[in-house]
Design a protein around this motif. Sequence first.
Motif, PDB file in Angstrom:
ATOM      1  N   ALA A 165       0.830  -1.204   0.000  1.00 28.18           N
ATOM      2  CA  ALA A 165       0.000   0.000   0.000  1.00 28.18           C
ATOM      3  C   ALA A 165       0.858   1.245   0.000  1.00 28.18           C
ATOM      4  CB  ALA A 165      -0.919  -0.019   1.219  1.00 28.18           C
ATOM      5  N   LEU A 166       1.990   1.173   0.651  1.00 24.77           N
ATOM      6  CA  LEU A 166       2.881   2.336   0.697  1.00 24.77           C
ATOM      7  C   LEU A 166       3.495   2.596  -0.679  1.00 24.77           C
ATOM      8  CD1 LEU A 166       4.184   4.466   2.557  1.00 24.77           C
ATOM      9  CD2 LEU A 166       6.021   2.830   3.029  1.00 24.77           C
ATOM     10  N   ASN A 167       3.935   1.548  -1.380  1.00 24.36           N
ATOM     11  CA  ASN A 167       4.512   1.713  -2.710  1.00 24.36           C
ATOM     12  C   ASN A 167       3.465   2.185  -3.725  1.00 24.36           C
ATOM     13  OD1 ASN A 167       7.035   0.903  -1.790  1.00 24.36           O
ATOM     14  ND2 ASN A 167       6.632  -1.267  -2.244  1.00 24.36           N
ATOM     15  N   THR A 168       2.257   1.628  -3.610  1.00 31.05           N
ATOM     16  CA  THR A 168       1.186   2.019  -4.522  1.00 31.05           C
ATOM     17  C   THR A 168       0.846   3.493  -4.352  1.00 31.05           C
ATOM     18  OG1 THR A 168       0.284  -0.219  -4.417  1.00 31.05           O
ATOM     19  CG2 THR A 168      -1.163   1.520  -5.240  1.00 31.05           C
ATOM     20  N   LEU A 169       0.799   3.953  -3.131  1.00 30.16           N
ATOM     21  CA  LEU A 169       0.474   5.350  -2.873  1.00 30.16           C
ATOM     22  C   LEU A 169       1.532   6.270  -3.451  1.00 30.16           C
ATOM     23  CD1 LEU A 169      -1.462   7.397  -1.563  1.00 30.16           C
ATOM     24  CD2 LEU A 169      -0.156   7.143   0.567  1.00 30.16           C
ATOM     25  N   ASP A 170       2.803   5.835  -3.375  1.00 33.43           N
ATOM     26  CA  ASP A 170       3.871   6.668  -3.947  1.00 33.43           C
ATOM     27  C   ASP A 170       3.742   6.762  -5.476  1.00 33.43           C
ATOM     28  OD1 ASP A 170       4.898   7.151  -1.458  1.00 33.43           O
ATOM     29  OD2 ASP A 170       6.373   5.508  -1.534  1.00 33.43           O
ATOM     30  N   LYS A 171       3.353   5.671  -6.099  1.00 39.33           N
ATOM     31  CA  LYS A 171       3.294   5.644  -7.567  1.00 39.33           C
ATOM     32  C   LYS A 171       2.128   6.477  -8.108  1.00 39.33           C
ATOM     33  CE  LYS A 171       5.526   1.155  -8.158  1.00 39.33           C
ATOM     34  NZ  LYS A 171       5.380  -0.238  -8.630  1.00 39.33           N
ATOM     35  N   ILE A 172       1.015   6.465  -7.393  1.00 44.46           N
ATOM     36  CA  ILE A 172      -0.164   7.161  -7.935  1.00 44.46           C
ATOM     37  C   ILE A 172      -0.388   8.499  -7.235  1.00 44.46           C
ATOM     38  CG2 ILE A 172      -1.290   4.983  -8.523  1.00 44.46           C
ATOM     39  CD1 ILE A 172      -3.050   5.335  -6.044  1.00 44.46           C
ATOM     40  N   SER A 173       0.614   8.955  -6.529  1.00 45.13           N
ATOM     41  CA  SER A 173       0.441  10.231  -5.836  1.00 45.13           C
ATOM     42  C   SER A 173       0.228  11.384  -6.823  1.00 45.13           C
ATOM     43  CB  SER A 173       1.662  10.514  -4.953  1.00 45.13           C
ATOM     44  OG  SER A 173       2.837  10.531  -5.747  1.00 45.13           O
ATOM     45  N   GLY A 174       0.771  11.228  -8.086  1.00 41.11           N
ATOM     46  CA  GLY A 174       0.601  12.295  -9.074  1.00 41.11           C
ATOM     47  C   GLY A 174      -0.558  12.063 -10.009  1.00 41.11           C
ATOM     48  N   SER A 175      -1.403  11.064  -9.720  1.00 44.93           N
ATOM     49  CA  SER A 175      -2.537  10.755 -10.594  1.00 44.93           C
ATOM     50  C   SER A 175      -3.586  11.854 -10.503  1.00 44.93           C
ATOM     51  CB  SER A 175      -3.151   9.404 -10.208  1.00 44.93           C
ATOM     52  OG  SER A 175      -4.312   9.160 -10.966  1.00 44.93           O
ATOM     53  N   ASP A 176      -4.285  12.047 -11.649  1.00 45.11           N
ATOM     54  CA  ASP A 176      -5.341  13.060 -11.684  1.00 45.11           C
ATOM     55  C   ASP A 176      -6.657  12.541 -11.117  1.00 45.11           C
ATOM     56  OD1 ASP A 176      -3.552  14.754 -12.877  1.00 45.11           O
ATOM     57  OD2 ASP A 176      -4.156  14.177 -14.923  1.00 45.11           O
ATOM     58  N   TYR A 177      -6.719  11.249 -10.805  1.00 43.08           N
ATOM     59  CA  TYR A 177      -7.962  10.659 -10.300  1.00 43.08           C
ATOM     60  C   TYR A 177      -7.927  10.621  -8.758  1.00 43.08           C
ATOM     61  CZ  TYR A 177      -8.468   9.249 -15.135  1.00 43.08           C
ATOM     62  OH  TYR A 177      -8.553   9.256 -16.511  1.00 43.08           O
ATOM     63  N   GLU A 178      -8.799  11.377  -8.207  1.00 41.04           N
ATOM     64  CA  GLU A 178      -8.870  11.459  -6.746  1.00 41.04           C
ATOM     65  C   GLU A 178      -9.333  10.147  -6.134  1.00 41.04           C
ATOM     66  OE1 GLU A 178      -8.427  12.958  -3.009  1.00 41.04           O
ATOM     67  OE2 GLU A 178      -7.791  13.837  -4.931  1.00 41.04           O
ATOM     68  N   THR A 179     -10.186   9.440  -6.846  1.00 41.97           N
ATOM     69  CA  THR A 179     -10.709   8.174  -6.317  1.00 41.97           C
ATOM     70  C   THR A 179      -9.608   7.156  -6.165  1.00 41.97           C
ATOM     71  OG1 THR A 179     -12.805   8.614  -7.442  1.00 41.97           O
ATOM     72  CG2 THR A 179     -12.416   6.373  -6.673  1.00 41.97           C
ATOM     73  N   VAL A 180      -8.678   7.116  -7.101  1.00 43.97           N
ATOM     74  CA  VAL A 180      -7.568   6.170  -7.037  1.00 43.97           C
ATOM     75  C   VAL A 180      -6.650   6.511  -5.866  1.00 43.97           C
ATOM     76  CG1 VAL A 180      -5.560   5.266  -8.267  1.00 43.97           C
ATOM     77  CG2 VAL A 180      -7.685   5.730  -9.503  1.00 43.97           C
ATOM     78  N   ARG A 181      -6.379   7.812  -5.723  1.00 39.36           N
ATOM     79  CA  ARG A 181      -5.480   8.210  -4.627  1.00 39.36           C
ATOM     80  C   ARG A 181      -6.111   7.905  -3.250  1.00 39.36           C
ATOM     81  NH1 ARG A 181      -4.989  12.940  -7.720  1.00 39.36           N
ATOM     82  NH2 ARG A 181      -6.164  14.079  -6.128  1.00 39.36           N
ATOM     83  N   SER A 182      -7.409   8.181  -3.096  1.00 39.50           N
ATOM     84  CA  SER A 182      -8.064   7.940  -1.796  1.00 39.50           C
ATOM     85  C   SER A 182      -8.160   6.452  -1.489  1.00 39.50           C
ATOM     86  CB  SER A 182      -9.453   8.564  -1.776  1.00 39.50           C
ATOM     87  OG  SER A 182     -10.287   7.978  -2.768  1.00 39.50           O
ATOM     88  N   GLY A 183      -8.370   5.603  -2.557  1.00 40.47           N
ATOM     89  CA  GLY A 183      -8.430   4.169  -2.325  1.00 40.47           C
ATOM     90  C   GLY A 183      -7.104   3.609  -1.856  1.00 40.47           C
ATOM     91  N   SER A 184      -6.027   4.066  -2.455  1.00 36.16           N
ATOM     92  CA  SER A 184      -4.693   3.599  -2.055  1.00 36.16           C
ATOM     93  C   SER A 184      -4.354   4.061  -0.646  1.00 36.16           C
ATOM     94  CB  SER A 184      -3.656   4.100  -3.054  1.00 36.16           C
ATOM     95  OG  SER A 184      -2.370   3.667  -2.682  1.00 36.16           O
ATOM     96  N   ASN A 185      -4.769   5.257  -0.340  1.00 35.35           N
ATOM     97  CA  ASN A 185      -4.506   5.790   1.010  1.00 35.35           C
ATOM     98  C   ASN A 185      -5.285   5.006   2.061  1.00 35.35           C
ATOM     99  OD1 ASN A 185      -3.378   7.498   2.896  1.00 35.35           O
ATOM    100  ND2 ASN A 185      -5.000   9.027   2.707  1.00 35.35           N
ATOM    101  N   SER A 186      -6.482   4.559   1.746  1.00 38.57           N
ATOM    102  CA  SER A 186      -7.282   3.763   2.684  1.00 38.57           C
ATOM    103  C   SER A 186      -6.631   2.419   2.949  1.00 38.57           C
ATOM    104  CB  SER A 186      -8.692   3.580   2.126  1.00 38.57           C
ATOM    105  OG  SER A 186      -9.350   4.820   1.990  1.00 38.57           O
ATOM    106  N   LEU A 187      -6.072   1.785   1.909  1.00 42.38           N
ATOM    107  CA  LEU A 187      -5.387   0.502   2.107  1.00 42.38           C
ATOM    108  C   LEU A 187      -4.183   0.658   3.030  1.00 42.38           C
ATOM    109  CD1 LEU A 187      -5.508  -0.979  -1.518  1.00 42.38           C
ATOM    110  CD2 LEU A 187      -6.839  -1.712   0.477  1.00 42.38           C
ATOM    111  N   LEU A 188      -3.456   1.751   2.875  1.00 36.09           N
ATOM    112  CA  LEU A 188      -2.284   1.992   3.729  1.00 36.09           C
ATOM    113  C   LEU A 188      -2.692   2.188   5.182  1.00 36.09           C
ATOM    114  CD1 LEU A 188       0.752   2.471   3.986  1.00 36.09           C
ATOM    115  CD2 LEU A 188       0.317   4.896   3.488  1.00 36.09           C
ATOM    116  N   LYS A 189      -3.751   2.931   5.411  1.00 39.46           N
ATOM    117  CA  LYS A 189      -4.203   3.172   6.786  1.00 39.46           C
ATOM    118  C   LYS A 189      -4.734   1.880   7.427  1.00 39.46           C
ATOM    119  CE  LYS A 189      -5.415   8.054   6.291  1.00 39.46           C
ATOM    120  NZ  LYS A 189      -6.516   9.049   6.335  1.00 39.46           N
TER     121      LYS A 189
END
Length: 479
Positions: A185-209
Amino acid sequence: MNTKHLFLFISALILVAAGGYWFGLQTGNSRSMQNTSADTSQAETSSAAQPQQEGDREILYWKAPMDPTEIYDEPGKSKMGMDLVPVYADEAQDTEGQVSINPVVVQNMNVRTAPVQRKDLSTTVRTVGKVEYDEQKLHNISTKISGWIEQLHVDYTGQMVRQGDPLFSIYSPKLVTTQREYLLALNTLDKISGSDYETVRSGSNSLLKAARKRLDYWDIPESEIERLRETGEVQKTLTLHAPASGVVTMKSAIEGEHIKAGNNVYKIADLSTVWVQTSIYDYEVPWVREGQPAEMELSYQPGNVYKGKVAYVYPEVDRKTRTVQVRLEFPNPDLNLKPGMYASVRIESRPISDAVVIPSEAVLRTGERNVVFVALGEGKFEPREVTLGVEGGPRNEELQVLSGAEPGEMVVTSAQFLIDSESRLQEAIQKMLQQKKPADTTMKDMEMEMKNMQMDMDTDTGSATDTVQKQRMKEMNRQ
């Protein structure tokens, strides 16, 4: 009238005259004796009406020296043949409730007195206690995940540990999986941190938490989580550390054994402070309060006095022993106090100011009331019923008096039972005398009435005799 008849008449006249003279003489003697008896009776009545005197002291009665209940109205001998002893009015019980005893007898009875005092009353409660663990400083070590014990760092009961020392290492497949999920989850969040899709970023952040929270719930140290984040290396085992310093009192961990979540593996007791459980009698409870200073000595450490305080007084009384449990708290920096030790305990109480105090030995307890004898001087004692408070003093030999005695008075501290017996004896004698006086008066009145009746009868008899004699003389003169 011939000579023969004249001689017979003269002889009869002489016989009648002699008989009349003899009868008159007997009647006079009888009257004289009656008068003498009446005078004697009047003298006795007058003497009985006046109290007996010996010198200037009034004698109430006479008693036997060996049996005080054997009393007489006049001097004489007792049933044992001993001379009776006079009892004077100034020696008798003249005031209700008081008892008078000869000063010589008081000295022979070894009567001792003590003053009633007003002072600050305190006491020292002495008892025996047992050293135990401080329950507030006991720690149970258990895991919240199942796994296998890979290595033991503390491998026996009784071992001393310090806070932060490693206890054991556990391997858990769930823990390894959660670490990997956290890194993913930590690596995924780093990779999509610059994505334009807010839904993708929030989903990855939820998995990390979520992964982080599972590690927190399993009590994974923050340092281990930071190491995992920085290095990205998954640890096979998790090392658990001691939460506090103390001694291991229980160990169930065995190297290589599988343990389940929730099982107690270690129990650690902090011995920096210890509890001392003790019991006091119910009548000592008023003296003990939380926060009072306490002292303790151990028989195997002579000369060492440990100072602590009263931590808690339990709210119930043991039905069998009638005692109340008290918990004391003592600091134990050198760890000399070990659970299981027995010790002598002293609890210093707070004093009661301006208390009226008497010695405990001065009180006669009858079950229904408490009585003391107050010495009035000159061999006189007065029984008093007193209301008692708490018992105190250095050796619990003093009693607080709420009512019945005043400061400055002297109370008897020895031979109270003898004085009490003398008081009861004098009271019984007084009752006997009071019952005897009306009976004596009635008997004397009856005796006087009988004597008067006898005198009247004798007088009437004498008058009748004189009449008969006169009639006989008349008949003789006619002849």
